[in-house]
Design a protein around this motif. Structure first.
Motif, PDB file in Angstrom:
ATOM      1  N   LYS A   1       0.835  -1.215   0.000  1.00  0.00           N
ATOM      2  CA  LYS A   1       0.000   0.000   0.000  1.00  0.00           C
ATOM      3  C   LYS A   1       0.864   1.257   0.000  1.00  0.00           C
ATOM      4  CE  LYS A   1      -3.786  -2.168   2.603  1.00  0.00           C
ATOM      5  NZ  LYS A   1      -4.472  -2.209   3.924  1.00  0.00           N
TER       6      LYS A   1
ATOM      7  N   ARG B   1       1.026   4.023  -3.018  1.00  0.00           N
ATOM      8  CA  ARG B   1       0.810   5.468  -2.804  1.00  0.00           C
ATOM      9  C   ARG B   1       1.914   6.266  -3.488  1.00  0.00           C
ATOM     10  NH1 ARG B   1       1.900   6.928   3.089  1.00  0.00           N
ATOM     11  NH2 ARG B   1       4.049   6.832   2.291  1.00  0.00           N
TER      12      ARG B   1
ATOM     13  N   PRO C   1      -8.793   2.484  -2.770  1.00  0.00           N
ATOM     14  CA  PRO C   1      -8.042   3.532  -2.064  1.00  0.00           C
ATOM     15  C   PRO C   1      -8.910   4.298  -1.048  1.00  0.00           C
ATOM     16  CG  PRO C   1      -7.776   3.737  -4.460  1.00  0.00           C
ATOM     17  CD  PRO C   1      -8.876   2.753  -4.228  1.00  0.00           C
TER      18      PRO C   1
END
Ligand code: P6P
Length: 331
Positions: free
Chosen positions: A38, A42, A185
């Motif tokens: 994750k 990002r 997200p």
């Protein structure tokens, strides 16, 4: 009972309940890996907005120019994973030697091997890139050594990749099928989107860098030439980013070839943290993976960064390629 939309963590816990006497160590290790994915997602998805695009100004152990996001991805995985206390050591495409676990953290019984950001040369032109990983057991009490990593692909306890594309996907297998999760997200969770992926036995897509065709061995040339017979209606699709090409063929059917050839007799792609994990995923999905003559997952590795010829995808396509395979002399 898995349901579409359940989180990766819930799916993992379901799997753990099927493993008798499980202490949850693997689930905890895997959860840490999901966090790393994750974080990298990002950074990859905002790379265009902040100054981490472009080359880092030096080459990695492979002699390839390192992109800044390579470093970030590598460091993110190392820092996130070593704290969990489930690993005996790690190995990365970006690092020559094995990565020991910092003495301040407990050592575990697993080995993590990874390519932190495969296809990174595509970052600056906004083409999808990916993280590929493989997990082995290390049942020794001594400090892990390179030899502990040199296990055939059939020994993998888990394999997977994260594809940073139009959406971020996490695809993995622990030997009970190949499953895909898509990052939402808005909640920061990977949700089950592709349960028990099955690759069609026959594809209509072939993926190869045909700029190398002159160097290919006669059998490879004959096989690819045959695919172009108009009656077969194959499409050529080649992104130049392994995870992207593999993922498309996994879902739609097809074959990816990065064969050994006269110029690269050992092949280009890495056995331990590229070919082996993708081979586990494709076999769990009903496909096949070979060098052209040998099942990838039965190769006994001799070095950490060793390369291999790779022919991977739909079972019948790989078998047809193998039936024509030859050495440089056409034998
Ligand atoms: P070529 C990217 O550098 C990579 O390692 C894989 O992601 C990709 O499949 C392959 O190399 C592309 O190599 O020689 O076609 O540029």
């Amino acid at each position: 009972m898995a349901t579409i939309g359940m989180t990766l963590t819930q799916f993992l816990l379901e799997e753990q309940r099927c493993v008798p006497h499980s202490k949850g160590s693997f689930t905890s290790l895997f959860t840490d890996l999901v966090v790393a994915a994750k974080i990298i997602s990002r950074e990859v998805n905002k790379a265009g907005l902040i100054d981490i695009l472009g080359a880092a100004g030096f080459d990695n152990v492979q002699g390839e120019e390192v992109q800044k996001l390579d470093i970030l991805a590598n460091d993110t995985i190392v820092k996130t994973m070593e704290q969990g206390g489930h690993l005996a050591a790690m190995a990365s495409e970006e690092v020559e030697d094995i990565i020991p676990i910092n003495k301040r953290y407990p050592r575990g019984k697993y080995l993590l091997l990874f390519d932190p950001l495969d296809g990174s040369s595509n970052i600056d032109v906004n083409i999808s890139v990916g993280t590929i990983f493989s997990i082995l057991k290390c049942d020794t009490d001594h400090e892990a050594t390179v030899e502990d990593f040199l296990q055939a692909g059939v020994s993998q306890v888990c394999a997977g990749y994260v594809l940073y594309g139009s959406s971020t996907m996490f695809v993995y297998s622990t030997g009970h099928g190949t499953h895909g999760f898509t990052l939402d997200p808005s909640v920061g969770e990977f949700l089950l989107s592709h349960e028990n992926i099955k690759i069609p036995d026959d594809g209509q897509i072939y993926s190869a860098n045909e700029a190398n065709a002159e160097e290919w061995y006669p059998g490879t040339q004959k096989y690819v030439k045959g695919l172009k017979d108009r009656s077969r209606a194959y499409k050529g699709r080649y992104v130049g980013s392994l995870v992207s090409d593999f993922h498309r063929n996994l879902l739609r059917g097809g074959i990816f070839l990065y064969p050994a050839d006269r110029k690269t007799p050992a092949g280009k792609l890495r056995l331990l943290y590229e070919a082996n994990p993708l081979s586990m995923l494709v076999e769990q999905a009903g496909g096949a993976a070979s060098t052209g003559t040998e099942r990838i997952m039965e190769i006994t590795p001799t070095s950490l960064h060793q390369r291999t010829s790779l022919v991977i995808g739909s079972k019948n396509d790989v078998e047809e390629a193998e039936s024509m395979w030859t050495d440089a002399e056409g034998k």
